[in-house]
Write a protein that holds these residues in place. Sequence first.
Motif, PDB file in Angstrom:
ATOM      1  N   TRP A   1      -0.536  -3.816  -4.076  1.00  0.00           N
ATOM      2  CA  TRP A   1      -0.025  -3.740  -5.432  1.00  0.00           C
ATOM      3  C   TRP A   1       0.706  -4.999  -5.872  1.00  0.00           C
ATOM      4  O   TRP A   1       0.779  -5.300  -7.048  1.00  0.00           O
TER       5      TRP A   1
ATOM      6  N   ASP B   1      -0.788   4.860  -0.105  1.00  0.00           N
ATOM      7  CA  ASP B   1      -1.788   4.782  -1.166  1.00  0.00           C
ATOM      8  C   ASP B   1      -3.161   4.452  -0.594  1.00  0.00           C
ATOM      9  O   ASP B   1      -3.441   3.321  -0.212  1.00  0.00           O
TER      10      ASP B   1
ATOM     11  N   PRO C   1      -5.783   1.354   3.784  1.00  0.00           N
ATOM     12  CA  PRO C   1      -4.655   0.489   3.387  1.00  0.00           C
ATOM     13  C   PRO C   1      -4.438  -0.581   4.450  1.00  0.00           C
ATOM     14  O   PRO C   1      -3.788  -0.340   5.466  1.00  0.00           O
TER      15      PRO C   1
ATOM     16  N   GLN D   1      -5.569   3.439  -4.361  1.00  0.00           N
ATOM     17  CA  GLN D   1      -5.552   2.011  -4.717  1.00  0.00           C
ATOM     18  C   GLN D   1      -6.230   1.732  -6.060  1.00  0.00           C
ATOM     19  O   GLN D   1      -6.979   0.772  -6.218  1.00  0.00           O
TER      20      GLN D   1
ATOM     21  N   TYR E   1       0.819  -1.217   0.000  1.00  0.00           N
ATOM     22  CA  TYR E   1       0.000   0.000   0.000  1.00  0.00           C
ATOM     23  C   TYR E   1       0.851   1.265   0.000  1.00  0.00           C
ATOM     24  O   TYR E   1       0.449   2.300   0.546  1.00  0.00           O
TER      25      TYR E   1
END
Length: 310
Positions: free
Chosen positions: A49, A37, A293, A40, A25
């Motif tokens: 990811w 992040d 996250p 997302q 994240y």
Amino acid sequence: MEAQKVDMKSELRSRYGTVRRAYEYHLYTAKGVRLLDMCQEGGAAILGWRSGRSKLALKNTLDRGITGSFPTETEDELSRAVQEVLPQYSTVRVYQTKDRARLACADYLGLWSEIPLIESPLLHPEASIDIGPGGDSPLSASRKVHGIPLWRPWLDEAFYAMSDRVDSAFLNNVNDTLETMVLSSPYPFAGGCSVVVFSSPEKDGRAPWPSDSIAPALLAAYARAWADLASALFERTEADWAKFDRYAEPYWDRRGPYLVPKMRPSRYADFFRSCLDKGILVSPDYDTPSIIPWSADPSELKVLSASGSK
């Protein structure tokens, strides 16, 4: 006032340069800054990811040279993986774009072609009785949430967790038109494909449109990502999302892992930029929720309250 459009790429590049690495994240930029992040990819990276084995499935299929438009086993693999999560839907299709997916749903339901693709009523800013920008009452606002529904994971749990603080007009709309849905797929690959489910092979004499031709390697990756989601659904609970409430509550109303902004739409662009200045990437779109996250440290959100981003 409506929310100002935000060009996420330009905002990122002007502050931090390009993104050179993405892991779980966090995004790692050319200027050596690590960003949290919470965007997302609109939900495609909700599992992280680089989590799971979806990219391995992509590579293995490419290595076998399965890159043509001929029929392959990956189509059936994706259908089975999706139905493991949503067993009540008998038919799975894939389309090249969300707009194609939306039109396929509209045709199946016998609706006008311009009917919009919408988020769940649970994610509407005015669904909660005690928050949201001024203007419409919850009842009048709820009348605007009719469309082709976008399914997101963990919203079923949010429905029950929120039942005591969401206006009944919105709750009544949550399961209004679920004979077909466009799915938010857990595979972070820009441009990918859109997955749609249908409750039966035919409705009033109308069969779902055939699937578009999608690269088999991409279908294999999606199938693996859906299998990973099936496992994650049981591993992540309301308690995991609630750990972030202390820091998120001043700015968002949390509904499962999804964060709906509390500020007025006209203030959202400034809020996005303020978060980005502090190393946090939130959704650039007021109507698309930011996302908790899962494996990050909740204290990473401290920078918001420390400098008054609200």
